[in-house]
Design an enzyme around this catalytic site. Structure first.
Site, PDB file in Angstrom:
ATOM      1  N   HIS A 111      72.462  74.882   4.291  1.00  0.00           N
ATOM      2  CA  HIS A 111      72.102  74.978   5.714  1.00  0.00           C
ATOM      3  C   HIS A 111      70.685  75.543   5.820  1.00  0.00           C
ATOM      4  O   HIS A 111      70.461  76.738   5.669  1.00  0.00           O
ATOM      5  CB  HIS A 111      73.099  75.887   6.426  1.00  0.00           C
ATOM      6  CG  HIS A 111      73.066  75.798   7.921  1.00  0.00           C
ATOM      7  ND1 HIS A 111      71.998  75.308   8.628  1.00  0.00           N
ATOM      8  CD2 HIS A 111      73.997  76.145   8.855  1.00  0.00           C
ATOM      9  CE1 HIS A 111      72.263  75.351   9.920  1.00  0.00           C
ATOM     10  NE2 HIS A 111      73.480  75.849  10.086  1.00  0.00           N
ATOM     11  N   GLY A 112      69.736  74.650   6.097  1.00  0.00           N
ATOM     12  CA  GLY A 112      68.353  75.074   6.264  1.00  0.00           C
ATOM     13  C   GLY A 112      67.851  74.902   7.675  1.00  0.00           C
ATOM     14  O   GLY A 112      66.638  74.818   7.903  1.00  0.00           O
TER      15      GLY A 112
ATOM     16  N   TYR B 237      68.542  79.898  11.039  1.00  0.00           N
ATOM     17  CA  TYR B 237      69.173  80.833  10.111  1.00  0.00           C
ATOM     18  C   TYR B 237      68.216  81.140   8.959  1.00  0.00           C
ATOM     19  O   TYR B 237      67.042  80.797   9.011  1.00  0.00           O
ATOM     20  CB  TYR B 237      70.532  80.280   9.685  1.00  0.00           C
ATOM     21  CG  TYR B 237      71.447  80.106  10.879  1.00  0.00           C
ATOM     22  CD1 TYR B 237      71.827  81.214  11.638  1.00  0.00           C
ATOM     23  CD2 TYR B 237      71.854  78.851  11.309  1.00  0.00           C
ATOM     24  CE1 TYR B 237      72.613  81.071  12.769  1.00  0.00           C
ATOM     25  CE2 TYR B 237      72.645  78.703  12.450  1.00  0.00           C
ATOM     26  CZ  TYR B 237      73.008  79.808  13.178  1.00  0.00           C
ATOM     27  OH  TYR B 237      73.776  79.676  14.310  1.00  0.00           O
TER      28      TYR B 237
ATOM     29  N   ARG C 279      64.622  67.314  20.516  1.00  0.00           N
ATOM     30  CA  ARG C 279      65.466  67.286  21.715  1.00  0.00           C
ATOM     31  C   ARG C 279      65.415  65.912  22.367  1.00  0.00           C
ATOM     32  O   ARG C 279      64.375  65.269  22.428  1.00  0.00           O
ATOM     33  CB  ARG C 279      64.989  68.331  22.738  1.00  0.00           C
ATOM     34  CG  ARG C 279      65.254  69.761  22.310  1.00  0.00           C
ATOM     35  CD  ARG C 279      64.847  70.726  23.422  1.00  0.00           C
ATOM     36  NE  ARG C 279      64.995  72.097  23.004  1.00  0.00           N
ATOM     37  CZ  ARG C 279      66.128  72.786  23.037  1.00  0.00           C
ATOM     38  NH1 ARG C 279      67.218  72.201  23.475  1.00  0.00           N
ATOM     39  NH2 ARG C 279      66.179  74.045  22.645  1.00  0.00           N
TER      40      ARG C 279
END
Length: 366
Positions: free
Chosen positions: A176-177, A181, A268
């Site tokens: 998870h990059g 986080y 987005r």
């Protein structure tokens, strides 16, 4: 009749996939005390199809990795044993499952950290209060900047977590990059204010992520490793002044480690003539990365079919749609109406409601 692009087979490294509809990693907060629960076996098996590809919810690599209550871990023997029947349930359906491993970094609080200590990060800059879906204001504690000497210990936590995942039966891991986080906190120049070898230049800011990738690839083999990035996102106040250059650089450098796939999130969505439109700005990274490419972010079935047909992506991951439609590939196949998802039950602790009670197509038509 022309084949449906999303439902065509794909060979991803050594894995033979029967379709290109991927379950995106989705935090569900139903792992009480950070221990995966039996109801997770039901949830994941519901979404498993022969030759399908699932990615688990974000799973902590250590006791300092936790950012939210009731998210699963993979750092203890107890975690490994708890994951085994969940993985077995997915494999019984003939599907492939990767464990997404993460460290939340500064997106945490004293109460979730061992000994009530400060969360660790690339920086001492904290994250302001964030509004959750249920209207609560989430507060995060000020972080402590990791020293250069401590960073290899976090890298090693990722390595050990990857080994634990393989021991639990997973087919591989996704790093998870994304989404603000700890890896994202190093990658992006807004949170990363370091002046040492882990800050400043693109090369330095990407160093931590690439050290994690290298350690894991050496431990379990690059053919079992994927990574997820969100270069254009500003989630958790984590953004970059030049996301395109960042994404291009890191995508190219990943090739040095021969990993299986790159999973990237679109910017987005835009609103054009009253309709949501996926920006589709990931092509440069898809072209430079040598492995499989998974696109994510606002896709529906029609958009997913289009990008696969055009060669923009090899696979497309679906989050909320797959959450609410356990038989999503089947619904895409027959053009069936989709269940609506309920945001208010995304993160509730209930083991059934909003989790395993979304109806299958056969149930919907009764």
């Amino acid at each position: 009749m022309e084949p449906i692009p999303l439902l065509t087979p794909y060979k991803m490294g050594q894995l033979d996939l029967s379709h290109r509809v991927v379950l995106a990693p989705l935090t569900r907060q139903r792992s009480y005390g950070n221990i995966p629960q039996p109801h997770a076996a039901v949830y994941y098996a519901q979404r498993a199809t022969r030759g399908g590809f699932l990615i688990t919810e974000a799973t902590g690599v250590s006791d300092t990795a936790q950012g939210y209550h009731n998210t699963p871990g993979i750092w203890t023997p107890e975690h490994v044993e708890a994951w085994k029947p969940i993985v077995a349930a997915v494999h019984a359906k003939g599907a492939v499952i990767f464990c997404q491993i993460w460290h939340s970094g500064r997106v945490s609080s004293y109460e979730l950290q061992p000994g009530g200590k400060a969360p660790v990060s690339s920086t001492e800059k904290g994250v302001g209060p964030q509004m959750s879906f249920d209207g609560r204001l989430e507060q995060f504690s000020p972080p402590r900047k990791l020293t250069v000497e401590e960073i290899p210990m976090i890298v090693d936590d990722f390595r050990k977590a990857a080994r634990n995942a393989i021991d639990a039966g997973f087919d591989g891991v996704e790093i998870h990059g994304a989404f603000g986080y700890i890896i994202d906190q190093f990658l992006k120049d807004n949170p990363n204010d370091r002046t040492d070898e882990y800050g400043g230049s693109l090369e330095n800011r990407c160093r931590f992520a690439l050290e994690v990738v290298e350690a894991i690839a050496k431990e379990i083999g690059g053919h079992r490793v994927g990574i997820r990035f969100s270069p254009f996102a500003d989630y958790m106040e984590c953004h970059d002044s030049d996301p395109h250059s960042l994404a291009l650089y890191i995508s190219a450098k990943l090739n040095d480690h021969h990993i299986l796939y790159l999973h990237m999130i679109e910017p987005r969505m835009a609103i054009v003539e009253g309709r949501r439109v996926v920006p589709k700005r990931l092509l440069p990274y898809r072209e430079v990365f040598k492995g499989a490419f998974i696109a994510n972010g606002g896709y529906d079935g029609a958009e997913g079919n289009k990008v696969v047909a055009e060669g923009y992506a090899d696979l497309v991951s679906f989050g909320r749609l797959f959450l609410a439609n356990p038989d999503l590939p089947k619904r895409f196949e027959v053009g069936a109406e989709l269940n609506n998802y309920d945001r208010m039950t995304f993160y509730t602790p209930d083991p059934i409601v909003g989790y395993t009670d979304y109806p299958f197509l056969e149930q919907s038509s009764i």
